[in-house]
Design an enzyme around this catalytic site. Structure first.
Site, mmCIF file in Angstrom:
data_model
loop_
_atom_site.group_PDB
_atom_site.id
_atom_site.type_symbol
_atom_site.label_atom_id
_atom_site.label_comp_id
_atom_site.label_asym_id
_atom_site.label_seq_id
_atom_site.Cartn_x
_atom_site.Cartn_y
_atom_site.Cartn_z
ATOM 1 N N PRO A 28 84.346 -103.286 -47.549
ATOM 2 C CA PRO A 28 84.539 -102.109 -46.399
ATOM 3 C C PRO A 28 84.444 -102.964 -44.891
ATOM 4 C CG PRO A 28 82.657 -101.805 -48.109
ATOM 5 C CD PRO A 28 83.428 -102.885 -48.315
ATOM 6 N N GLU A 65 58.720 -121.070 -43.235
ATOM 7 C CA GLU A 65 59.858 -121.262 -42.526
ATOM 8 C C GLU A 65 60.454 -122.704 -42.286
ATOM 9 O OE1 GLU A 65 62.042 -118.788 -42.526
ATOM 10 O OE2 GLU A 65 60.662 -117.305 -42.838
ATOM 11 N N HIS A 106 61.545 -124.091 -45.467
ATOM 12 C CA HIS A 106 62.964 -124.072 -45.657
ATOM 13 C C HIS A 106 63.859 -125.144 -45.020
ATOM 14 C CE1 HIS A 106 62.956 -120.076 -47.877
ATOM 15 N NE2 HIS A 106 62.377 -119.591 -46.904
ATOM 16 N N ASP A 108 63.697 -114.707 -51.000
ATOM 17 C CA ASP A 108 64.230 -116.011 -51.343
ATOM 18 C C ASP A 108 64.204 -115.953 -52.968
ATOM 19 O OD1 ASP A 108 63.749 -116.455 -48.779
ATOM 20 O OD2 ASP A 108 61.777 -117.582 -49.089
HETATM 21 P P1 ADP Z 1 87.818 -100.235 -43.381
HETATM 22 O O1 ADP Z 1 88.713 -99.100 -43.428
HETATM 23 O O2 ADP Z 1 88.534 -101.561 -43.850
HETATM 24 O O3 ADP Z 1 86.703 -100.077 -44.016
HETATM 25 P P2 ADP Z 1 88.031 -100.106 -40.514
HETATM 26 O O4 ADP Z 1 89.587 -100.149 -40.230
HETATM 27 O O5 ADP Z 1 87.648 -98.707 -40.641
HETATM 28 O O6 ADP Z 1 87.638 -100.519 -42.020
HETATM 29 O O7 ADP Z 1 87.371 -101.049 -39.593
HETATM 30 C C1 ADP Z 1 86.205 -100.671 -38.888
HETATM 31 C C2 ADP Z 1 86.076 -101.322 -37.564
HETATM 32 O O8 ADP Z 1 86.013 -102.537 -37.681
HETATM 33 C C3 ADP Z 1 87.400 -101.035 -36.807
HETATM 34 O O9 ADP Z 1 87.310 -99.984 -36.237
HETATM 35 C C4 ADP Z 1 87.398 -102.176 -35.665
HETATM 36 O O10 ADP Z 1 86.604 -102.184 -34.688
HETATM 37 C C5 ADP Z 1 86.750 -103.412 -36.622
HETATM 38 N N1 ADP Z 1 87.669 -104.205 -37.348
HETATM 39 C C6 ADP Z 1 87.643 -104.292 -38.437
HETATM 40 N N2 ADP Z 1 88.635 -105.316 -38.796
HETATM 41 C C7 ADP Z 1 89.047 -105.708 -37.488
HETATM 42 C C8 ADP Z 1 90.148 -106.759 -37.364
HETATM 43 N N3 ADP Z 1 90.730 -107.473 -38.400
HETATM 44 N N4 ADP Z 1 90.486 -106.879 -35.930
HETATM 45 C C9 ADP Z 1 89.830 -106.238 -35.157
HETATM 46 N N5 ADP Z 1 88.720 -105.338 -35.425
HETATM 47 C C10 ADP Z 1 88.528 -105.228 -36.449
HETATM 48 ZN ZN ZN Z 2 61.682 -117.736 -46.968
#
Ligand code: ADP
Ligand code: ZN
Ligand code: MG
Length: 636
Positions: free
Chosen positions: A223, A443, A446, A519
């Protein structure tokens, strides 16, 4: 919704008002007769008397019309009259001549007159009514998101769609406003799509040779990586109509409706070819038909319709079906066979260069101070998607506004990375002095374990400011450059670093806290993957013991082994984590003076940079690191 309603009502009122004003203005100027209410009607005998008295100055008669218009007096004293001729009006001409009145004759042009009159009194209101109806119809549809039943008002009769129409949005290609320039990185995906763009621009060129362009391409990836964005960019580049619909919109309450929508969608597309159909989140409709109990008749019927439509269209004209999903493994095999979505275009998480390019694109939209280093930001956000990065820039801009600044600073950006990674700073959490001490040591633990290892990413920041995500502090490591492979040694190091927090607590306070839960979860995850997926355990070797459930959505893995083996795996995982724990304990034991020193410094300053940390760690304060530790004053 309420605001929308109000807005709509207000603009409707405004519209009606304008219509009325326009109507009045036009009728006033175009039909002056309506204005002449001062024309006095008199009887024919009165008129004759006035002629006799030589009062009449001018008489106007239209041929074939029995009405006379005449005036008396001149200038300001002028009075307009009208009268109807009695009989044939014989001898009138002579009489008028004798009285010295000016006679003006007119050829009847009733047709013209009547036409304007009719137009104004009947036509205009009808036109206004129609426009109003069409306007309302459009507003209504817009307000309902092009969804729901289409409403017809007034003149809008017959417009709009009926039942079973797809609620597909048709957008002109250029109107998506997105081109490949707006998509950073993703060069391989763009390259694959380039061919589709050129096909849509000139389908004939391909037909001549006899090459068939792919009918469908499937964009797959996690996503937020820009799948939807890429699809829009294809439409923008090709400049063809773009039909966008979400897979879920096909799935309806009633069996058959979804299939009807698919039919309608393809019918519309065929009329507009060359064009693009884009089905977002296609897994909603394209899931495997596995005949399980909870199968969904409606969905299967819709899918069948989609399959047959994709076979059915003649691709000479140039229709390309694009679809996006982050669950390709759940799609029905029939969708993926040649002739349907035979092209699979991976849209992966951006690498370092990609991240920087995406940050740059979004940074162009906000005002920044000169000399901002986006490279640092890109390095500190491995695994972030394009959407995350866009969000980071936006958070930074919001922060700048909150502090009343006109431009975004580097600090805003750094802070917004923390916000996106760990949540907002939480002001309401007040730690007791002891808790603060524990978190500081945790911290620092780590950080020291990380710093003492070869090949671990350098520490860039340590903070003990509580965050809304629940973290009481965090240590940030930033890779210098990108890794695509992780060695077994590195994986083990990571586990040791994760164990460093708990190890410090044990070493200094001799007690355990709940602070290490996250962790522990991560360390166990790495150890389990080493054993079951990466073949990194001596015991099992290169045997896949698990199957990843969902590649792009991080669904974890499923064990595919016997119960006995599962027990052994658990033991193996436990051993790996314990090894890391011992490494961490040993490292901290060796460096306990530094641990004290840095933890105290951190507790005072709450946030320290990687540089400050390394300065304290490397400056020689007289103790050899391996010296036996003296009694620890801090121990409780
Ligand atoms: P997906 O459909 O893969 O879940 P989207 O195309 O809806 O993701 O992307 C969500 C937003 O993230 C876009 O509107 C844009 O602002 C940003 N974004 C994601 N990938 C890029 C990219 N390669 N270049 C520029 N903006 C991006
Ligand atoms: Zn920790
Ligand atoms: Mg999307």
């Amino acid at each position: 919704m309420n605001m929308d309603e109000n807005k709509r009502r207000r603009s409707m009122l405004l519209y009606i008002l304008i219509a009325i004003v326009v109507y009045l203005a036009v009728s006033q100027t175009m039909y002056p007769a309506l204005q002449n209410s001062q024309t006095k009607e008199v009887s024919y005998s009165e008129f004759l008397t006035m002629v006799d008295k030589k009062e009449v100055a001018q008489v106007q008669k239209t041929q074939g019309d029995a009405t006379l218009y005449f005036t008396t007096g001149e200038g300001d004293g002028q009075q307009k009259y009208s009268t109807v001729i009695f009989g044939s009006g014989e001898g009138l001409t002579e009489k008028l001549e004798a009285s010295g009145a000016q006679m003006v004759g007119k050829i009847a042009d009733t047709s013209n007159d009547m036409w304007i009159y009719l137009l104004i009194s009947y036509g205009l209101p009808i036109i206004v009514f129609f426009i109003l109806g069409w306007y309302l119809n459009r507003r209504m549809k817009k307000a309902m998101g092009d969804d729901g039943p289409s409403m017809n008002f007034g003149g809008g009769f017959g417009m709009g769609g009926g039942l079973g129409k797809s609620n597909v949005k048709e957008v002109k290609g250029e109107e998506t406003g997105v081109t490949f320039k707006d998509v950073a990185g993703q060069d391989e995906a763009k390259e694959s799509l380039e061919e589709i763009v050129s096909f849509l621009k000139k389908p004939e060129k391909y037909n001549e040779i006899g090459a068939r362009c792919p009918r469908g391409a499937l964009l797959v990836g996690p996503p937020g990586t820009g799948k939807t964005l890429l699809a829009k960019a294809v439409a923008g580049e090709a400049g063809v109509p773009f039909f966008q619909i979400a897979g879920s919109e096909f799935v309806e309450m009633f069996v058959g409706r979804g299939a009807a929508k698919v039919r309608d969608l393809f019918k519309q597309a065929k009329e507009k070819a060359p064009c693009i159909i884009f089905i977002d989140e296609i897994d909603a409709v394209g899931k495997k038909r596995d005949g399980s109990i909870n199968s969904n008749d409606e969905r299967e019927q819709t899918l069948n319709q989609l399959l047959s439509e994709m076979d059915g269209f003649d691709n000479q004209k140039g229709i390309v079906v694009l679809a996006a999903t982050n669950r390709p493994e759940s799609l029905d095999q029939a969708l993926l066979r040649p002739g349907r979505f035979d092209r699979r275009i991976p849209v992966e998480l951006p690498d370092l260069a990609g991240r920087e390019a995406i940050l740059q694109i979004h940074a162009n939209d906000v005002k920044m101070e000169p000399g901002i280093d986006l490279g640092v930001l890109a390095r500190s956000t491995p695994g972030a998607s394009g959407a995350d990065l866009a969000n980071i820039i936006n958070e930074a801009a919001l922060r700048a506004v909150r502090f009343g600044r006109k431009r975004v600073t580097q600090e805003d950006l750094a802070e917004s990375v923390d916000v996106v990674i760990a949540g907002e700073k939480k002001k309401s959490t007040v730690l007791s002095q002891h808790e603060k001490e524990v978190v500081s040591y945790h911290e620092t633990g780590h950080a020291i374990v990380a710093a003492m290892q070869k090949g671990s990413a350098p520490v860039s920041k340590i903070t003990i400011v509580p965050r809304t995500s629940g973290a009481l502090g965090f240590t940030m490591q930033v890779e210098e450059d990108e890794h695509f492979l992780t060695t077994r040694e590195e994986a083990k190091n990571k586990i040791a670093v994760l164990c460093g927090g708990r190890a410090a607590e044990e070493l200094i306070f001799g007690e355990m806290t709940t602070g290490a839960s996250n962790d522990i979860e991560k360390a166990t995850g790495i150890a389990r993957a080493m054993v079951t997926q990466y073949g990194m355990s001596d015991k099992f070797g290169m045997v896949a013991l698990g199957q990843q459930r969902n590649r792009y959505l991080g669904g974890g893995s499923e064990l595919t082994c016997s119960e006995g083996t599962a027990q052994e795996i658990d033991a193996e995982v436990q051993a790996l984590v314990e090894e890391g724990h011992q490494t961490a304990l040993a490292t901290l034991q060796k460096n306990r003076f530094k641990l004290h020193e840095i933890a105290h410094y951190l507790q005072k300053k709450e946030t320290i940079t990687g540089e400050e940390f390394m300065n304290i760690l490397t400056h020689d304060d007289g103790f050899a690191p391996a010296m036996p530790a003296p009694a620890d004053g801090q121990q409780r």
